[in-house]
Scaffold this active site. Sequence first.
Site, PDB file in Angstrom:
ATOM      1  CB  SER A  88      -1.008   0.156   1.165  1.00  0.00           C
ATOM      2  OG  SER A  88      -1.702  -1.049   1.247  1.00  0.00           O
ATOM      3  CG  HIS A 106      -4.668  -7.424   0.949  1.00  0.00           C
ATOM      4  ND1 HIS A 106      -4.811  -6.591   0.062  1.00  0.00           N
ATOM      5  CD2 HIS A 106      -3.596  -7.065   1.786  1.00  0.00           C
ATOM      6  CE1 HIS A 106      -3.550  -5.878  -0.078  1.00  0.00           C
ATOM      7  NE2 HIS A 106      -3.012  -5.754   1.116  1.00  0.00           N
ATOM      8  CE1 TYR A 163      -8.400  -5.885   2.055  1.00  0.00           C
ATOM      9  CE2 TYR A 163      -6.475  -6.611   3.801  1.00  0.00           C
ATOM     10  CZ  TYR A 163      -6.950  -5.692   2.632  1.00  0.00           C
ATOM     11  OH  TYR A 163      -6.263  -4.887   2.260  1.00  0.00           O
ATOM     12  CG  MET A 223      -4.484  -6.418   7.494  1.00  0.00           C
ATOM     13  SD  MET A 223      -5.744  -5.331   7.022  1.00  0.00           S
ATOM     14  CE  MET A 223      -6.240  -4.358   8.656  1.00  0.00           C
ATOM     15  CG  ASN A 247      -0.373   2.263  11.945  1.00  0.00           C
ATOM     16  OD1 ASN A 247      -0.278   1.761  10.732  1.00  0.00           O
ATOM     17  ND2 ASN A 247      -0.703   1.630  12.906  1.00  0.00           N
ATOM     18  CG  HIS A 303      -6.838   1.781   3.199  1.00  0.00           C
ATOM     19  ND1 HIS A 303      -5.686   0.848   3.277  1.00  0.00           N
ATOM     20  CD2 HIS A 303      -7.150   1.968   1.995  1.00  0.00           C
ATOM     21  CE1 HIS A 303      -5.378   0.493   2.111  1.00  0.00           C
ATOM     22  NE2 HIS A 303      -6.237   1.321   1.567  1.00  0.00           N
TER      23      HIS A 303
HETATM   24  N1  HPA Z   1      -2.186  -3.175  11.527  1.00  0.00           N
HETATM   25  C1  HPA Z   1      -2.588  -3.882  10.414  1.00  0.00           C
HETATM   26  N2  HPA Z   1      -2.246  -3.518   9.068  1.00  0.00           N
HETATM   27  C2  HPA Z   1      -1.569  -2.318   8.905  1.00  0.00           C
HETATM   28  C3  HPA Z   1      -1.405  -1.522   9.843  1.00  0.00           C
HETATM   29  C4  HPA Z   1      -1.813  -1.946  11.284  1.00  0.00           C
HETATM   30  O1  HPA Z   1      -1.558  -0.985  12.363  1.00  0.00           O
HETATM   31  N3  HPA Z   1      -0.787  -0.340   9.563  1.00  0.00           N
HETATM   32  C5  HPA Z   1      -0.574  -0.566   8.366  1.00  0.00           C
HETATM   33  N4  HPA Z   1      -1.178  -1.854   7.889  1.00  0.00           N
END
Ligand code: HPA
Length: 268
Positions: free
Chosen positions: A29, A81, A83, A206, A230, A242
């Site tokens: 991403s 993914h 999901y 993920m 993050n 996201h």
């Molecule tokens: N958790 C899961 N997937 C992610 C995160 C997160 O904090 N940050 C970017 N992708």
Amino acid sequence: MSRNAEAVAALVRQRAGTDPVAVGLILGSGLGHLASAVDGVAIPYADLPGFPHAGVSGHNANLVVGRLEGRRVAVFGGREHYYEQGRADAMRLPLEVLAALGATRLIATNAAGSLRPDMPTGALMLLSDHINFSGLNPLIGERTDARFVPMTDAHDPGLRTALRAAATAEGVTLHEGVYAWYSGPSFETPAEIRAIRILGGDAVGMSTVPEVILARFLGLKVAAISTITNMAAGMGTESISHEHTKAMAPLGAAKLERVLRQYLQKME
Ligand code: HPA
């Protein structure tokens, strides 16, 4: 190799030439910029039967085959993914095609949340290993005994050494740690993050783990790098979304690009 993969590889060769591919790259991403740096041909996934359909926003659904730093590469501008459709093996065909094109190595990238205060937003983490926190597996349903894939040193030690050296040469700090795969698409709860920390996870995301399993199944050497977008749930004050992931990915993306270019330059 499935007949499907051979047929798709033939299509790719028709459009992008027959020189064997050395390395495959999967862009996570917000990390799609590298695809446009490749001197080659971009083939929309929609033209490749069995490739993922609509990508997640923040991903660019092209396979770009060409040269980067003089090396023949195949860059996957996006991944499907688990999901999205509940398919852990969604990237199986694309990786089979990569192997059919001659690649022996795969470098996967992703955006991830950090569980380590010393690894803040914008940091890069080389995966030393992973924890399959989802319990899912892309090889469920595979009928041959090849499904019993050993996962010791799944993240290839030689490839990791070379990526570490590339980061050092570029003056880029490359942390190392364990990535925990969480199915998504909801983010983790703070309690889940505390559990993952106790279990030994350093970052959470993920993706990537199914691709590492598939790569080993296919005999590809694989390594992966996370861009921290993050602090994981409950560990920081930033909002987790996201949108935030896409906004923060460019912080690490420029460093990641330098490391990957340096790796390709020096690759043996
Ligand atoms: N958790 C899961 N997937 C992610 C995160 C997160 O904090 N940050 C970017 N992708």
